[in-house]
Design a protein around this motif. Structure first.
Motif, PDB file in Angstrom:
ATOM      1  N   ALA A 373      20.666 104.432 125.572  1.00  0.00           N
ATOM      2  CA  ALA A 373      19.515 105.145 125.002  1.00  0.00           C
ATOM      3  C   ALA A 373      19.868 105.815 123.671  1.00  0.00           C
ATOM      4  O   ALA A 373      19.129 106.683 123.211  1.00  0.00           O
ATOM      5  CB  ALA A 373      18.998 106.187 125.991  1.00  0.00           C
ATOM      6  N   TYR A 374      20.960 105.414 123.070  1.00  0.00           N
ATOM      7  CA  TYR A 374      21.448 106.043 121.835  1.00  0.00           C
ATOM      8  C   TYR A 374      20.901 105.275 120.640  1.00  0.00           C
ATOM      9  O   TYR A 374      21.286 104.134 120.387  1.00  0.00           O
ATOM     10  CB  TYR A 374      22.971 106.043 121.835  1.00  0.00           C
ATOM     11  CG  TYR A 374      23.610 106.910 120.776  1.00  0.00           C
ATOM     12  CD1 TYR A 374      23.361 108.278 120.722  1.00  0.00           C
ATOM     13  CD2 TYR A 374      24.480 106.371 119.840  1.00  0.00           C
ATOM     14  CE1 TYR A 374      23.960 109.083 119.763  1.00  0.00           C
ATOM     15  CE2 TYR A 374      25.096 107.164 118.879  1.00  0.00           C
ATOM     16  CZ  TYR A 374      24.830 108.513 118.852  1.00  0.00           C
ATOM     17  OH  TYR A 374      25.437 109.306 117.895  1.00  0.00           O
ATOM     18  N   HIS A 375      19.986 105.890 119.883  1.00  0.00           N
ATOM     19  CA  HIS A 375      19.253 105.148 118.868  1.00  0.00           C
ATOM     20  C   HIS A 375      20.107 104.680 117.703  1.00  0.00           C
ATOM     21  O   HIS A 375      19.746 103.737 116.989  1.00  0.00           O
ATOM     22  CB  HIS A 375      18.080 105.987 118.348  1.00  0.00           C
ATOM     23  CG  HIS A 375      18.476 107.109 117.451  1.00  0.00           C
ATOM     24  ND1 HIS A 375      18.984 108.287 117.922  1.00  0.00           N
ATOM     25  CD2 HIS A 375      18.441 107.228 116.103  1.00  0.00           C
ATOM     26  CE1 HIS A 375      19.247 109.098 116.911  1.00  0.00           C
ATOM     27  NE2 HIS A 375      18.925 108.481 115.798  1.00  0.00           N
ATOM     28  N   HIS A 376      21.267 105.328 117.490  1.00  0.00           N
ATOM     29  CA  HIS A 376      22.112 104.900 116.373  1.00  0.00           C
ATOM     30  C   HIS A 376      22.688 103.500 116.599  1.00  0.00           C
ATOM     31  O   HIS A 376      23.019 102.811 115.632  1.00  0.00           O
ATOM     32  CB  HIS A 376      23.249 105.901 116.161  1.00  0.00           C
ATOM     33  CG  HIS A 376      22.791 107.190 115.555  1.00  0.00           C
ATOM     34  ND1 HIS A 376      22.261 107.270 114.288  1.00  0.00           N
ATOM     35  CD2 HIS A 376      22.771 108.460 116.043  1.00  0.00           C
ATOM     36  CE1 HIS A 376      21.944 108.528 114.015  1.00  0.00           C
ATOM     37  NE2 HIS A 376      22.237 109.263 115.062  1.00  0.00           N
ATOM     38  N   LEU A 377      22.812 103.076 117.847  1.00  0.00           N
ATOM     39  CA  LEU A 377      23.338 101.736 118.115  1.00  0.00           C
ATOM     40  C   LEU A 377      22.432 100.652 117.523  1.00  0.00           C
ATOM     41  O   LEU A 377      22.894  99.847 116.701  1.00  0.00           O
ATOM     42  CB  LEU A 377      23.542 101.537 119.618  1.00  0.00           C
ATOM     43  CG  LEU A 377      24.010 100.138 120.047  1.00  0.00           C
ATOM     44  CD1 LEU A 377      25.385  99.831 119.479  1.00  0.00           C
ATOM     45  CD2 LEU A 377      24.031 100.017 121.572  1.00  0.00           C
ATOM     46  N   PRO A 378      21.140 100.583 117.872  1.00  0.00           N
ATOM     47  CA  PRO A 378      20.292  99.567 117.235  1.00  0.00           C
ATOM     48  C   PRO A 378      20.089  99.823 115.742  1.00  0.00           C
ATOM     49  O   PRO A 378      19.870  98.862 114.984  1.00  0.00           O
ATOM     50  CB  PRO A 378      18.964  99.664 118.009  1.00  0.00           C
ATOM     51  CG  PRO A 378      18.977 101.016 118.643  1.00  0.00           C
ATOM     52  CD  PRO A 378      20.413 101.319 118.933  1.00  0.00           C
ATOM     53  N   ALA A 379      20.177 101.086 115.301  1.00  0.00           N
ATOM     54  CA  ALA A 379      20.027 101.365 113.874  1.00  0.00           C
ATOM     55  C   ALA A 379      21.170 100.732 113.078  1.00  0.00           C
ATOM     56  O   ALA A 379      20.939 100.092 112.034  1.00  0.00           O
ATOM     57  CB  ALA A 379      19.990 102.872 113.635  1.00  0.00           C
ATOM     58  N   ALA A 394      16.856  92.019 112.550  1.00  0.00           N
ATOM     59  CA  ALA A 394      17.036  93.351 111.963  1.00  0.00           C
ATOM     60  C   ALA A 394      15.797  94.205 112.189  1.00  0.00           C
ATOM     61  O   ALA A 394      15.893  95.388 112.559  1.00  0.00           O
ATOM     62  CB  ALA A 394      17.344  93.234 110.478  1.00  0.00           C
ATOM     63  N   ARG A 395      14.626  93.615 111.944  1.00  0.00           N
ATOM     64  CA  ARG A 395      13.377  94.365 112.151  1.00  0.00           C
ATOM     65  C   ARG A 395      13.245  94.799 113.608  1.00  0.00           C
ATOM     66  O   ARG A 395      12.883  95.946 113.904  1.00  0.00           O
ATOM     67  CB  ARG A 395      12.176  93.508 111.752  1.00  0.00           C
ATOM     68  CG  ARG A 395      10.838  94.187 112.020  1.00  0.00           C
ATOM     69  CD  ARG A 395       9.669  93.300 111.614  1.00  0.00           C
ATOM     70  NE  ARG A 395       9.709  92.014 112.255  1.00  0.00           N
ATOM     71  CZ  ARG A 395       9.344  91.769 113.518  1.00  0.00           C
ATOM     72  NH1 ARG A 395       8.909  92.771 114.276  1.00  0.00           N
ATOM     73  NH2 ARG A 395       9.406  90.558 114.024  1.00  0.00           N
ATOM     74  N   GLN A 396      13.577  93.920 114.527  1.00  0.00           N
ATOM     75  CA  GLN A 396      13.501  94.259 115.945  1.00  0.00           C
ATOM     76  C   GLN A 396      14.471  95.391 116.296  1.00  0.00           C
ATOM     77  O   GLN A 396      14.143  96.276 117.096  1.00  0.00           O
ATOM     78  CB  GLN A 396      13.807  93.013 116.782  1.00  0.00           C
ATOM     79  CG  GLN A 396      12.735  91.930 116.679  1.00  0.00           C
ATOM     80  CD  GLN A 396      13.155  90.619 117.337  1.00  0.00           C
ATOM     81  OE1 GLN A 396      14.341  90.411 117.631  1.00  0.00           O
ATOM     82  NE2 GLN A 396      12.190  89.747 117.574  1.00  0.00           N
ATOM     83  N   ALA A 397      15.637  95.361 115.674  1.00  0.00           N
ATOM     84  CA  ALA A 397      16.621  96.416 115.931  1.00  0.00           C
ATOM     85  C   ALA A 397      16.129  97.759 115.414  1.00  0.00           C
ATOM     86  O   ALA A 397      16.263  98.791 116.100  1.00  0.00           O
ATOM     87  CB  ALA A 397      17.954  96.059 115.283  1.00  0.00           C
ATOM     88  N   ALA A 418      11.885  99.085 109.293  1.00  0.00           N
ATOM     89  CA  ALA A 418      11.286  97.925 109.962  1.00  0.00           C
ATOM     90  C   ALA A 418      10.085  97.395 109.171  1.00  0.00           C
ATOM     91  O   ALA A 418       9.929  96.184 108.990  1.00  0.00           O
ATOM     92  CB  ALA A 418      10.883  98.278 111.382  1.00  0.00           C
ATOM     93  N   ALA A 419       9.257  98.331 108.691  1.00  0.00           N
ATOM     94  CA  ALA A 419       8.055  97.919 107.936  1.00  0.00           C
ATOM     95  C   ALA A 419       8.426  97.248 106.624  1.00  0.00           C
ATOM     96  O   ALA A 419       7.751  96.309 106.183  1.00  0.00           O
ATOM     97  CB  ALA A 419       7.183  99.149 107.681  1.00  0.00           C
ATOM     98  N   ALA A 420       9.499  97.707 105.978  1.00  0.00           N
ATOM     99  CA  ALA A 420       9.935  97.120 104.722  1.00  0.00           C
ATOM    100  C   ALA A 420      10.352  95.661 104.923  1.00  0.00           C
ATOM    101  O   ALA A 420      10.059  94.789 104.093  1.00  0.00           O
ATOM    102  CB  ALA A 420      11.089  97.909 104.134  1.00  0.00           C
ATOM    103  N   ILE A 421      11.016  95.372 106.030  1.00  0.00           N
ATOM    104  CA  ILE A 421      11.408  93.991 106.324  1.00  0.00           C
ATOM    105  C   ILE A 421      10.175  93.148 106.609  1.00  0.00           C
ATOM    106  O   ILE A 421      10.033  92.002 106.145  1.00  0.00           O
ATOM    107  CB  ILE A 421      12.385  93.942 107.517  1.00  0.00           C
ATOM    108  CG1 ILE A 421      13.705  94.628 107.145  1.00  0.00           C
ATOM    109  CG2 ILE A 421      12.627  92.506 107.970  1.00  0.00           C
ATOM    110  CD1 ILE A 421      14.688  94.732 108.294  1.00  0.00           C
TER     111      ILE A 421
END
Length: 426
Positions: A373-379, A394-397, A418-421
């Motif tokens: 549940a640590y958001h920095h991992l997908p970031a 990348a967008r999904q991450a 995500a929106a930029a991608i």
């Protein structure tokens, strides 16, 4: 403005005031009552009283003073009920009544000694009679004002685990009759490691707030720095104290550059280094040098300070010595096994040797349950994938990171990335 809007505004004011003054209330009542859990309970009662009274009568001119008065009155009531049980209570009640009558201004009354009082409270909470985990959880709950969920996030453990630690720690403190004090000599050394950990985590919460709408909580950073400097005076020959002060100074030196005019985050590589506080950087470098002179250059805090020093010494983002940073993270990882350290090492490896190398390090810890549940991992994963041209992944991450983020500013940042991608692919 409707009645509901007014009520919501008042409640927001109460919680904002509470977040600032809670440590001061607990420190002051702990000194008077010589009972830390009781002091914390009475300050909670004062919060409840404010939630009941202020929506009806309005926010007082000095909300901090109101809360202090309410807490002290409850302390007086408690002592009066037990007056026949001990002469000490009667003496303390008279002292408190005298102080109540002569302290109309909350801030003036507390500013002279609040730094030492907070540190004394931490030392009390970090008594060796408590387990290491219970010490830090209790101190963070009372001193930093973190919720159990925020503390659980810091330690990557279930919230129920933190709740149980805090309850047991309070019970132990209440039953043991421990002195409310700043110890000296061997007693200080026995508690120092836990106290340093608490100060470190308080600073981290100020540097990157776990929850809420603001990315930074500068007051917590300032409190942690002040306590760190007091500790350096109490234990001048302890290298890790100087290592922690160095780490906090070097990181805090970037505060002005870390957000834009709207309060949105600016990542390290995009910051205007002219806004860094170079006087604070020099102080941090001196503290790091002192830690090395005392033989502690390889300590937990000194290694992190050395990483921060690499950024401070780089004239530009492009001049950063990422290979050295990756090496320091490797040393830190050997010293303390932590998935978060490995995640940070992955970033450094990716910057030094390319995004695929960083992604390989990240994949090695991606399945760790503590990071689920640590958001920095997908970031971080999203950043690597974007650099590798794997834009859909990348967008999904970044979208996954946004869903996991509990801080509003970080959530918005991930959504923008995500929106930029998405915009590039349409």
């Amino acid at each position: 403005m409707t009645a509901a809007d007014i009520d919501q505004t008042v409640r927001a004011t109460i919680h904002a005031t509470w977040r600032v003054v809670q440590p001061r209330l607990i420190a002051t009542l702990s000194r008077m009552l010589r009972d830390v859990p009781l002091a914390e309970e009475l300050t909670q009662d004062a919060l409840v009283a404010a939630l009941e009274a202020w929506p009806a009568v309005g926010v007082p001119v000095n909300p901090g003073a109101w809360l202090m008065t309410a807490a002290k009155r409850r302390a007086l009531d408690h002592l009066r009920r037990g007056r026949m049980l001990a002469d000490k209570h009667d003496m303390l009640a008279r002292d408190m009544l005298q102080e109540q009558e002569t302290v109309p201004d909350f801030d003036t009354a507390l500013d002279d000694d609040i730094g030492d009082e907070l540190l004394r409270l931490i030392f009390t909470a970090c008594h060796p009679v408590l387990s290491r985990e219970a010490r830090t959880a209790l101190a963070l709950r009372m001193i930093c004002g973190l919720t159990t969920s925020e503390i659980a996030r810091a330690y990557l453990v279930p919230e129920t685990t933190i709740s149980q630690r805090i309850v047991r720690a309070k019970r132990t403190l209440s039953e043991s009759g421990l002195a409310y004090e700043t110890p000296g000599g061997e007693a200080l050394s026995a508690r120092l490691a836990s106290v340093l950990e608490v100060v470190y985590l308080i600073f981290n919460e100020g540097y990157l707030a776990a929850r809420g709408d603001e990315w930074l909580r500068p007051q917590l950073c300032e409190e942690a720095l002040r306590m760190g400097r007091v500790l350096a005076g109490l234990a001048p020959d302890e290298p890790e104290v100087h290592g922690l002060v160095a780490l906090m100074d070097l990181n805090a030196s970037r505060t002005r550059a870390r957000t834009d005019a709207d309060g949105d985050p600016i990542l390290l590589m995009d910051q205007d280094r002219m806004l860094w506080d170079w006087l604070q950087i020099r102080r941090g470098l001196r503290s790091l040098e002192r830690a090395g002179e005392l033989g502690g250059g390889g300590g937990f805090y000194a290694l992190q300070a050395a990483i921060a020093a690499c950024h401070a010494r780089a004239e530009s983002a492009g001049a950063t010595n990422w290979q050295r940073i990756a090496q320091l993270y490797a040393e830190l990882s050997r010293l303390v096994r932590s998935p978060i350290i490995e995640l940070n090492r992955a970033v450094a490896v990716g910057m030094a040797f390319g995004p695929q190398a960083g992604l390989d390090v990240l994949d090695a810890v991606a399945g760790t349950p503590a990071l689920a549940a640590y958001h920095h991992l997908p970031a971080v994963r999203g950043d690597f994938l974007q650099k590798l041209g794997r834009l859909v992944e990348a967008r999904q991450a970044f979208e996954a990171a946004a869903q996991l983020a509990t801080n509003g500013r970080e959530r918005a940042l991930m959504q923008r990335r995500a929106a930029a991608i998405e915009a590039r692919n349409t």
